[in-house]
Design an enzyme around this catalytic site. Structure first.
Site, PDB file in Angstrom:
ATOM      1  N   TRP A  84       0.763  -1.032  -0.198  1.00  0.00           N
ATOM      2  CA  TRP A  84      -0.447   0.062  -0.013  1.00  0.00           C
ATOM      3  C   TRP A  84       1.225   1.608  -0.097  1.00  0.00           C
ATOM      4  O   TRP A  84       0.509   2.212   0.316  1.00  0.00           O
ATOM      5  CB  TRP A  84      -0.896  -0.301   1.025  1.00  0.00           C
ATOM      6  CG  TRP A  84      -2.077  -0.876   0.989  1.00  0.00           C
ATOM      7  CD1 TRP A  84      -1.989  -2.005   1.651  1.00  0.00           C
ATOM      8  CD2 TRP A  84      -3.140  -1.048   0.081  1.00  0.00           C
ATOM      9  NE1 TRP A  84      -3.394  -3.362   1.296  1.00  0.00           N
ATOM     10  CE2 TRP A  84      -3.746  -2.183   0.107  1.00  0.00           C
ATOM     11  CE3 TRP A  84      -3.809   0.080  -0.553  1.00  0.00           C
ATOM     12  CZ2 TRP A  84      -5.045  -2.360  -0.704  1.00  0.00           C
ATOM     13  CZ3 TRP A  84      -4.584  -0.404  -1.671  1.00  0.00           C
ATOM     14  CH2 TRP A  84      -6.014  -1.505  -1.181  1.00  0.00           C
ATOM     15  N   LYS A 116      -6.229  -0.043  -4.801  1.00  0.00           N
ATOM     16  CA  LYS A 116      -6.732   1.151  -5.465  1.00  0.00           C
ATOM     17  C   LYS A 116      -5.670   2.048  -6.651  1.00  0.00           C
ATOM     18  O   LYS A 116      -4.690   1.228  -7.102  1.00  0.00           O
ATOM     19  CB  LYS A 116      -6.894   2.032  -4.617  1.00  0.00           C
ATOM     20  CG  LYS A 116      -8.020   0.836  -2.916  1.00  0.00           C
ATOM     21  CD  LYS A 116      -8.129   1.441  -2.637  1.00  0.00           C
ATOM     22  CE  LYS A 116      -9.132   1.456  -1.359  1.00  0.00           C
ATOM     23  NZ  LYS A 116      -9.522   2.443  -0.148  1.00  0.00           N
ATOM     24  N   ASP A 329     -33.533   1.777 -14.558  1.00  0.00           N
ATOM     25  CA  ASP A 329     -34.117   2.659 -13.117  1.00  0.00           C
ATOM     26  C   ASP A 329     -34.237   3.952 -13.426  1.00  0.00           C
ATOM     27  O   ASP A 329     -33.294   4.746 -14.525  1.00  0.00           O
ATOM     28  CB  ASP A 329     -33.492   2.318 -12.008  1.00  0.00           C
ATOM     29  CG  ASP A 329     -33.518   3.060 -10.988  1.00  0.00           C
ATOM     30  OD1 ASP A 329     -35.062   2.882 -10.303  1.00  0.00           O
ATOM     31  OD2 ASP A 329     -33.108   3.988 -10.622  1.00  0.00           O
ATOM     32  N   GLU A 383     -38.390   1.511 -16.309  1.00  0.00           N
ATOM     33  CA  GLU A 383     -39.219   2.448 -15.300  1.00  0.00           C
ATOM     34  C   GLU A 383     -39.591   4.182 -15.362  1.00  0.00           C
ATOM     35  O   GLU A 383     -38.326   4.485 -15.322  1.00  0.00           O
ATOM     36  CB  GLU A 383     -38.501   1.827 -14.096  1.00  0.00           C
ATOM     37  CG  GLU A 383     -38.983   2.533 -13.094  1.00  0.00           C
ATOM     38  CD  GLU A 383     -38.657   3.241 -11.258  1.00  0.00           C
ATOM     39  OE1 GLU A 383     -39.302   3.268 -10.464  1.00  0.00           O
ATOM     40  OE2 GLU A 383     -37.524   3.426 -11.883  1.00  0.00           O
TER      41      GLU A 383
END
Length: 683
Positions: A84, A116, A329, A383
């Site tokens: 890290w 990351k 959605d 929707e």
């Protein structure tokens, strides 16, 4: 293109004054497709960002990682492999058009490593999860999310090709995490082994899964997406999700994914909020950036890179996981600059007044075109509550290309009726109009209630009908009048809604048997409890309770409707409606549906004008097996009675006994039985 060639206008002459707007939108989509694809490309080849960006194996056994981050000044991978820490070895190099890249040796990273990006920009720096990460996990102790290197053996599919049965489409809406009995988060494997068999037995031929895309906050119901290419790891691995889908296909069940492209979570570390330090990489950079009602960010559909991201996302889920389609959605929010907030949508002017987001309409059109190019049998559902014409009309006819739109007015109608009207004020004319009032050129998904009505702050239909009496009077030998009324209306409301579909029918997980209480995900306000974020399957399994009776009726209803080939396409022919009596009758094919909504009056020998012939009862809400009283003799055949006055119409009087709060379905006998899409079913 000639304006008159658009069938959407031919089919609805009232749209003619808006021809320029409709044709303009249509041409916008065609022009954007040409721009994206170039002279030699296709939409399918354009939507390949997921195969370029993110982490991938190379031919020599190594790795390549790429990210689009035009505002970044430096990007370095950090993770388990670097303890890290920022190491030069893992620094990406800038390429053209805001692309960053690094090539790694086979042993530089390993399957299972957490990682990351450390992204720098002018004036700042921060950890970020890659936009195209396909696996994101949360540390149980620290609650921190990280991407994870994921390179297992490829999943071996058992079902190579699957074609959904949409004649009719019967959808079981569900959520993996809350599908289990235990207090906790359910898994893909548990759903595959424990819930899919229930759904298959219930007769539904499709599931609509919510909350698949990774989202940091479990209680968001999956609507605040952070990692668009990662199936939520809280439910298991990608391979376990694939196994679930594979098993559903073995059972003849289509799998529809609830996809959220209408907005994204605001989180910057976990999401796309400021992935490269800028505010306008994926989202609007001005006052339109934040959704005023959802505490989320709005995509800028006018950017080609954003279109590449979203279209590739559609392709990824279809091809990698073999989903059979999507329910999009929040489409209303996408269509309008106002997100549809505070608008009544009372007339056609509201759909063509300049308040529509043409970029969003273009994206939805291209998404539908791409999806159906990849899989011609795919299912797309919008929707959408404003009622914009053309949403579920084919693109070639001038529409946006969805296969279905959600009939969102129907659950609102039932809620309003239950809240505001006495039983004696229920009018069959109003019920029939609400359930059949739809555009002739668009298919809809009808439903009494979805997950929306089951969430905390609202009430399910069964809870509105029975409320606290459910806690004390659901034993089969308890003849409580509140419960009896509630069960009778629960069955009737579902039958009248399901039997008037012109596309499909949807039920939310557990509502078929009247699941009590609400859905409340773990949050600070409830002590982070899972008590209400689960389904109590033991209630429907216990023979001494009435829940199993409601479930038995739902099963019979679904199987009956599904047994009629192309039921959804048969005309709904009104036979009788009389508000004074509260009686409604209509016919579809050989089936006559007769309802007596009257709360107190029974009618003997009630006459309904119907096609002449002999009718047999094939379903009765008053059957004791469904919690009724057995007042309808289902063994009796009914022969219509001639009336010279109506002889030219071919109709005669069908005389029936109609108990209060009851419905029955009768089949007209034919010389040749109707074609069935379900072998072995007997009504």
């Amino acid at each position: 293109m000639k304006k008159k060639t658009l069938n959407i206008i031919k089919n609805d002459p009232w749209l003619e004054p808006y021809t320029d707007a409709i044709v303009g939108r249509h041409n916008e989509a065609l022009n954007k497709e040409a721009e994206l694809c170039g002279p030699d490309g296709t939409l399918e080849s354009f939507a390949n960002a997921h195969n370029f960006f993110g982490l991938h194996h190379t031919a020599d056994g190594g790795w390549v990682f790429r990210e689009w981050a035009p505002n970044a000044t430096a990007i370095t991978l950090i993770g388990d492999f670097s303890k890290w820490k920022i190491m030069k070895k893992y620094a990406l190099k800038p390429k053209k058009n805001g692309v960053w890249e690094i090539k790694l040796k086979p042993n530089d990273i390993h399957h299972g490593d957490l990682y990351k990006m450390m992204v720098s920009w002018d004036g700042g720096q921060g950890e970020r999860i890659p936009a195209y990460a396909t696996r994101v996990v949360q540390d149980e102790q620290t609650k921190v999310f990280s991407a994870q290197v994921w390179s297992p053996e490829p999943y071996k599919w058992k079902v190579r090709r699957f074609r959904p049965d949409t004649r009719p489409l019967m959808i079981y809406e569900c959520h993996i995490g809350m599908a289990q009995e235990r207090e906790g988060v359910g898994t893909y494997t548990e759903f595959r082994d424990l819930i899919l068999p229930r759904i298959a037995a219930d007769g539904y031929n499709a599931i609509q899964i919510m909350a698949i895309q990774e989202h940091p906050y479990y209680g968001s119901f999956g609507y605040h997406v952070s990692s668009f290419f990662a199936p939520s790891s809280r439910f298991g691995t990608a391979e376990e999700l694939k196994s679930l889908i594979d098993r559903a296909h073995e059972l003849g069940i289509a799998v529809i994914m609830d996809i959220v492209h209408s907005h994204a979570v605001k989180n910057e570390v976990e999401g796309l909020g400021r992935l490269d330090g800028s505010y306008n990489q994926y989202f609007y950079g001005d006052s339109r950036r934040e959704h005023p009602a959802w505490d989320s960010l709005c995509f800028d559909y006018g950017k080609n890179d954003v279109l590449n991201f979203l279209l590739s996302n559609c392709k990824y889920w279809l091809q990698e996981f073999r989903f059979d389609g999507f329910r999009f959605d929040g489409v209303t929010s996408m269509l309008y600059y106002s997100h549809g907030l505070g608008q009544a949508f009372n007339g056609y002017d509201d759909y063509y007044n300049g308040g529509q987001d043409t970029n969003a309409i273009t994206y939805l059109t291209l998404a539908n075109k791409l999806i159906h190019k990849i899989n011609p049998n795919a299912i797309t559902i919008a929707e959408e509550m404003s009622g914009m014409p053309g949403l579920a009309v084919p693109i070639k006819d001038g529409g946006i290309g969805f296969d279905y739109r959600m009939a969102m007015g129907i659950p609102d109608y039932w809620i309003k009726t239950l809240k505001e009207k006495k039983d004696e004020d229920w009018h069959p004319t109003s019920i029939f109009w609400e359930l059949t009032n739809r555009r002739a050129d668009e298919k809809t998904i009808s439903y009494v209630e979805s997950h929306d009505q089951a969430l905390v702050g609202d009430k399910t239909v069964i809870f509105r009908l029975i409320d606290k009496e459910m806690y004390w009077h659901m034993m089969r030998d308890d003849d409580n009048m509140v419960v009896a009324r509630g069960m009778a209306l629960h069955k009737m409301i579902r039958l009248v809604t399901a039997s008037t579909i012109n596309g499909g029918y949807l039920n939310f997980m557990g509502n078929e048997f009247g699941h009590p209480e609400w859905i409340d995900f773990p949050r600070e306000g409830n002590g982070w409890s899972y008590k209400y974020a689960r389904r109590q399957w033991d209630l429907v399994d216990r023979k001494e309770l009435k829940y199993m009776l409601l479930n038995a009726f739902d099963n019979a209803m679904v199987h009956l409707i599904s047994s009629v080939y192309n039921f959804q396409s048969l005309p709904v022919v009104k036979l009788w409606e009389k508000d004074d009596d509260q009686v409604l009758a209509y016919m579809r094919g050989d089936l006559a549906f007769v309802f007596n909504f009257n709360p107190s009056k029974a009618f003997t020998g009630y006459g309904i004008l119907a096609p002449a012939g002999e009718y047999d009862v094939v379903l009765s809400t008053d059957n004791p097996d469904f919690g009724g009283y057995g007042n309808i003799d289902e063994s009796v055949s009914h022969l219509t009675q001639n009336d010279p006055l109506f002889a030219p119409s071919g109709k005669e009087w069908l005389r029936l006994y109609l108990p209060p709060r009851s419905a029955q379905v009768l089949r007209l006998r034919r010389a040749t039985p109707p074609k069935s899409s379900k072998k072995g079913f007997k009504a």
